[in-house]
Design an enzyme around this catalytic site. Structure first.
Site, PDB file in Angstrom:
ATOM      1  N   GLN A  39       9.083 -12.095   9.084  1.00 25.16           N
ATOM      2  CA  GLN A  39       8.324 -13.270   9.511  1.00 25.16           C
ATOM      3  C   GLN A  39       9.186 -14.526   9.383  1.00 25.16           C
ATOM      4  O   GLN A  39       9.553 -14.936   8.286  1.00 25.16           O
ATOM      5  CB  GLN A  39       7.059 -13.433   8.672  1.00 25.16           C
ATOM      6  CG  GLN A  39       6.182 -14.575   9.158  1.00 25.16           C
ATOM      7  CD  GLN A  39       5.023 -14.857   8.223  1.00 25.16           C
ATOM      8  OE1 GLN A  39       5.205 -15.409   7.144  1.00 25.16           O
ATOM      9  NE2 GLN A  39       3.819 -14.484   8.643  1.00 25.16           N
ATOM     10  N   TYR A  77       1.577 -24.307   9.003  1.00 24.03           N
ATOM     11  CA  TYR A  77       3.022 -24.470   8.935  1.00 24.03           C
ATOM     12  C   TYR A  77       3.536 -25.107  10.234  1.00 24.03           C
ATOM     13  O   TYR A  77       2.767 -25.407  11.138  1.00 24.03           O
ATOM     14  CB  TYR A  77       3.689 -23.138   8.636  1.00 24.03           C
ATOM     15  CG  TYR A  77       3.341 -22.586   7.273  1.00 24.03           C
ATOM     16  CD1 TYR A  77       3.592 -23.327   6.117  1.00 24.03           C
ATOM     17  CD2 TYR A  77       2.740 -21.342   7.126  1.00 24.03           C
ATOM     18  CE1 TYR A  77       3.258 -22.835   4.860  1.00 24.03           C
ATOM     19  CE2 TYR A  77       2.408 -20.842   5.874  1.00 24.03           C
ATOM     20  CZ  TYR A  77       2.662 -21.591   4.749  1.00 24.03           C
ATOM     21  OH  TYR A  77       2.322 -21.110   3.514  1.00 24.03           O
ATOM     22  N   ARG A 130       2.094 -14.843  14.678  1.00 20.14           N
ATOM     23  CA  ARG A 130       0.900 -15.018  13.836  1.00 20.14           C
ATOM     24  C   ARG A 130       0.322 -16.382  14.187  1.00 20.14           C
ATOM     25  O   ARG A 130       0.990 -17.407  14.042  1.00 20.14           O
ATOM     26  CB  ARG A 130       1.234 -14.942  12.354  1.00 20.14           C
ATOM     27  CG  ARG A 130      -0.057 -14.904  11.518  1.00 20.14           C
ATOM     28  CD  ARG A 130       0.155 -14.489  10.087  1.00 20.14           C
ATOM     29  NE  ARG A 130      -1.075 -13.895   9.563  1.00 20.14           N
ATOM     30  CZ  ARG A 130      -1.264 -13.566   8.295  1.00 20.14           C
ATOM     31  NH1 ARG A 130      -0.306 -13.772   7.403  1.00 20.14           N
ATOM     32  NH2 ARG A 130      -2.392 -13.023   7.914  1.00 20.14           N
ATOM     33  N   ARG A 174      -3.330  -8.681   0.689  1.00 27.15           N
ATOM     34  CA  ARG A 174      -3.849  -8.519  -0.670  1.00 27.15           C
ATOM     35  C   ARG A 174      -4.318  -7.098  -0.977  1.00 27.15           C
ATOM     36  O   ARG A 174      -4.123  -6.613  -2.096  1.00 27.15           O
ATOM     37  CB  ARG A 174      -4.993  -9.511  -0.895  1.00 27.15           C
ATOM     38  CG  ARG A 174      -4.516 -10.952  -1.010  1.00 27.15           C
ATOM     39  CD  ARG A 174      -5.660 -11.891  -1.335  1.00 27.15           C
ATOM     40  NE  ARG A 174      -6.481 -12.182  -0.183  1.00 27.15           N
ATOM     41  CZ  ARG A 174      -7.629 -12.851  -0.237  1.00 27.15           C
ATOM     42  NH1 ARG A 174      -8.099 -13.252  -1.403  1.00 27.15           N
ATOM     43  NH2 ARG A 174      -8.314 -13.109   0.853  1.00 27.15           N
ATOM     44  N   CYS A 182      -9.012  -4.674  -3.637  1.00 24.16           N
ATOM     45  CA  CYS A 182      -8.801  -6.086  -3.960  1.00 24.16           C
ATOM     46  C   CYS A 182     -10.157  -6.761  -4.088  1.00 24.16           C
ATOM     47  O   CYS A 182     -11.028  -6.602  -3.230  1.00 24.16           O
ATOM     48  CB  CYS A 182      -7.980  -6.746  -2.866  1.00 24.16           C
ATOM     49  SG  CYS A 182      -7.945  -8.549  -2.959  1.00 24.16           S
ATOM     50  N   GLU A 188     -17.773   3.336 -25.727  1.00 23.12           N
ATOM     51  CA  GLU A 188     -18.465   2.165 -25.178  1.00 23.12           C
ATOM     52  C   GLU A 188     -19.877   2.117 -25.758  1.00 23.12           C
ATOM     53  O   GLU A 188     -20.671   3.023 -25.533  1.00 23.12           O
ATOM     54  CB  GLU A 188     -18.517   2.232 -23.653  1.00 23.12           C
ATOM     55  CG  GLU A 188     -19.360   1.154 -22.989  1.00 23.12           C
ATOM     56  CD  GLU A 188     -19.034  -0.253 -23.451  1.00 23.12           C
ATOM     57  OE1 GLU A 188     -19.949  -0.919 -23.981  1.00 23.12           O
ATOM     58  OE2 GLU A 188     -17.873  -0.671 -23.303  1.00 23.12           O
TER      59      GLU A 188
END
Length: 693
Positions: free
Chosen positions: A103, A209, A257, A361, A384, A457
């Site tokens: 990229q 950007y 992108r 992620r 995630c 537990e």
């Protein structure tokens, strides 16, 4: 589900990708100052290739050293000396049948002014004297302070415009000469990628950007051929694309992108930027120019939560953007639509939202996401949870020479040690006390090393403090980390004893070689505050779990950490007038700004009041008294109820008892060591496990 579409091959231009899974770019600061890949970076990406991902897109890669740097440790393709190291890096990705895309990026107004013109000086010095870099990192606070005082160089921008919400404090409008030079830099970098055997390049035209800054009427106020009309604003990107095509040939795969909607309307500023209709026009033009795929994204740093979502957002919430782009182009559409499960991925492909599923992620958290699907083990995928520790840790660590982390995967940047641990347990017994996230992470780590693990537990269900956090509004995804660790422990054959309290005798009976105490913490109710024991004074968990429901009251929440803010949100729902008291001068000190912004959006409509710089000194049935820090001036606040969200106290008494009883290798981990986040709990558990012999 058989995931036929997800696992099927598809072309991007002349490049055949073995499945529809794309690891989109996310900078983790795993490189070095000269921009060449490190072993750590290669290990990180190769593990994801080994895990079955079809196309891997690197983090941001600078195209020149003078003004295009965002970190000292990102990739670069700014010189010919980058070609050979990149070729070796690409070969490691290719070993596993994956394709590599680099990229190409320039931060523009979202860059760091302190990075301008410094790298050409720093690179040769660091090569000759590596320890110099440590000294430079120590200067980071000074450099950032200079930026705030506008004492640094200005960064490049299409024009003089408003500063970014998160970026440099000085910008300048690029000259035509700078523009032409930078276009050549992008083209040169793409050619070097091609020579290095990189399968494709991606131009980063999203997230605010530089390329997107040229596209946006919010940041491009130029009056020459690079600004003004839609066609002129597209010219910068168009000349880069046509230049790459002329230099690298029509067959070299090229992806853009693209932020297709700046989403300023989502933060109440609809007059700014461009929306989806312009995004569609840009995408159509890029196809006409010969771009091979559009990687759909949205927003910019000013609208941060609309491109890098916290856990409150629903998976797939912005999938409609990809479908709209797909309706106007015939080239493949890639999109990272907050993708969190293979079921969601397959559904979005089947329903025609997009051609490739993108995420960064998800694959940072679970490198073997695809492999587990291929092997019929999707239930073992570590999902995630959208906690944003990856970006917050990157932002803090990159300024001191560290790298980004994952709250749930302590192996990020340490793939060799974590993914392939030495199995030295030999069936020896380890006891873990507590099935919160720290205890579950510890149990998994030790089981993977070949230890026999028993978890005690005391409650009938796992989760500890995560269970409370997940009970907050829109935070249910946080509990995924508990569910996924349990799935892993079942696969590893770990013994979990629910409803079973641990004491010295119970632990000793297991004859363990080590004990990890993850007993959690208790919320603080300070005895130093008169009235803290009154019946109308509550702790957050009582409100969050709805054991107590307050209605139409004047409620003071003492403490503006994320728990305090989330408690206030619940109180707002039942008509309460909420005031949040904070001793610091800012709301949620130390919390990542995205999480705070996310919560504040939901608090603001209810008229929630905030009183910062004040500490709670006393409570009576009808009022709370707060004292201004510094002046001592007192404020009397009429109340019906108070919620004390003042932190937690570690529950580590058992650890001390076990040590006193002579049991070997006893460690307190997670909240039992020190109250903190999910990331702290997992990191603490892993560090303790590493110390066990």
């Amino acid at each position: 589900m058989d995931y036929k579409m997800l696992l099927s091959p598809m072309n991007i231009g002349t490049m055949t990708v073995k499945n529809r899974v794309v690891m989109t770019a996310a900078e983790m600061s795993l490189g070095q100052t000269d921009g060449c890949p490190t072993e750590k970076m290669a290990d990180y990406f190769e593990e994801r290739a080994r895990g079955g991902i079809g196309l891997i897109i690197t983090g941001i890669c600078r195209v020149n050293d003078m003004g295009a740097a965002s970190t000292f440790t990102q990739l670069a393709m700014s010189h010919d000396y980058h070609i050979a190291p990149m070729r070796a890096f690409a070969e490691r990705i290719h070993r596993h049948g994956a394709k590599l895309c680099v990229q190409l990026h320039h931060p523009g107004r979202q860059g760091y002014a302190s990075a301008i013109n410094t790298l050409p000086v720093v690179i040769p010095i660091v090569k000759a004297f590596p320890k110099v870099l440590d000294g430079l990192y120590k200067c980071t606070p000074l450099l950032l302070g200079m930026e705030q005082k506008k004492l640094c160089m200005s960064v490049q921008s299409p024009s003089k415009c408003d500063l970014s919400a998160h970026g440099a404090t000085r910008i300048h409008a690029m000259s035509r000469r700078e523009i032409k030079k930078l276009i050549r830099d992008f083209i040169d970098a793409a050619e070097r990628c091609q020579k290095a055997g990189v399968d494709a390049v991606e131009l980063h035209g999203g997230h605010g950007y530089l390329i997107q800054q040229f596209l946006s009427p919010n940041t491009n106020l130029r009056t020459d051929e690079y600004g003004g009309s839609f066609e002129n604003r597209l010219r910068f990107l168009e000349e880069i694309v046509t230049g790459i095509r002329a230099r690298c040939g029509r067959d070299y795969p090229l992806i853009v992108r693209l932020t297709v909607d700046e989403m300023y309307d989502k933060i109440g500023q609809p007059q700014k930027g461009y929306g989806l209709e312009d995004g569609k026009r840009i995408a159509k033009r890029l196809e006409e120019l010969g771009v091979d795929a559009i990687n759909v994204t949205s927003a910019c740093y000013d609208v941060y939560n609309r491109w890098l979502e916290p856990s409150s957002y629903e998976p797939g919430w912005r999938a409609y953007l990809a479908r709209e782009i797909k309706s106007v182009v015939s080239i493949p559409v890639i999109a990272a639509n907050f993708m969190r499960s293979p079921e969601q991925a397959e559904r979005q492909l089947e329903e025609g939202y997009q051609d490739f599923i993108g995420s960064a992620r998800s694959f940072i958290c679970e490198p073997h996401w695809v492999r587990k699907i291929e092997e019929g083990r999707p239930q073992e995928i570590r999902r995630c949870i959208g906690c944003l520790h990856c970006i917050s840790s990157f932002m803090s660590n990159a300024t001191v020479g560290g790298s980004g982390e994952c709250a749930l995967n302590p192996g990020v940047g340490r793939e060799r040690e974590y993914e392939y641990p030495i199995r030295d347990g030999n069936g020896r017994r380890v006891v873990v006390v507590g099935a919160g996230i720290a205890g579950l992470a510890a149990a998994e780590t030790m089981a993977r090393r070949g230890f026999a693990v028993t978890v005690f537990e005391k409650d009938k269900e796992p989760g500890g403090q995560v269970r409370t956090a997940a009970a907050c509004n829109l935070r249910g995804k946080l509990y995924w980390c508990v569910e996924d660790r349990l799935a892993a422990l079942r696969a590893l054959g770990v013994e979990i004893l629910f409803g079973t309290a641990a004491d010295v005798d119970a632990v000793r009976a297991k004859n363990p070689c080590a004990v990890l105490v993850a007993a959690g913490s208790k919320p603080v109710r300070p005895k130093s505050i008169p009235g803290a024991e009154l019946p109308q004074v509550y702790l957050p968990a009582e409100i969050i779990h709805r054991r107590t429901v307050l209605r139409n009251q004047r409620v003071l929440v003492a403490g503006s950490g994320m728990t305090g803010l989330e408690t206030a949100e619940i109180l707002n729902e039942t008509g309460n007038q909420v005031t949040i008291l904070e001793m610091a001068n800012e709301i949620a000190p130390g919390a990542w700004f995205q999480l705070v912004d996310d919560e504040m959006e939901r608090l603001a409509p209810h008229g929630t009041k905030f009183l910062t710089g004040h500490k709670l000194v006393s409570i009576s049935p009808s009022e709370a008294v707060a004292e201004e820090v510094g002046s001592g001036h007192r404020v009397h606040i009429p109340i019906d109820s108070v919620v004390l969200s003042l932190g937690v106290r570690p529950e580590n008494a058992l650890a001390e008892e076990l040590k006193a009883a002579g049991l070997p290798q006893v460690f307190a981990v997670g909240d039992a060591e020190k109250g903190g986040t999910i990331a702290h709990a997992v990191k603490s558990a892993y560090a303790a496990c590493e110390a066990i012999v």
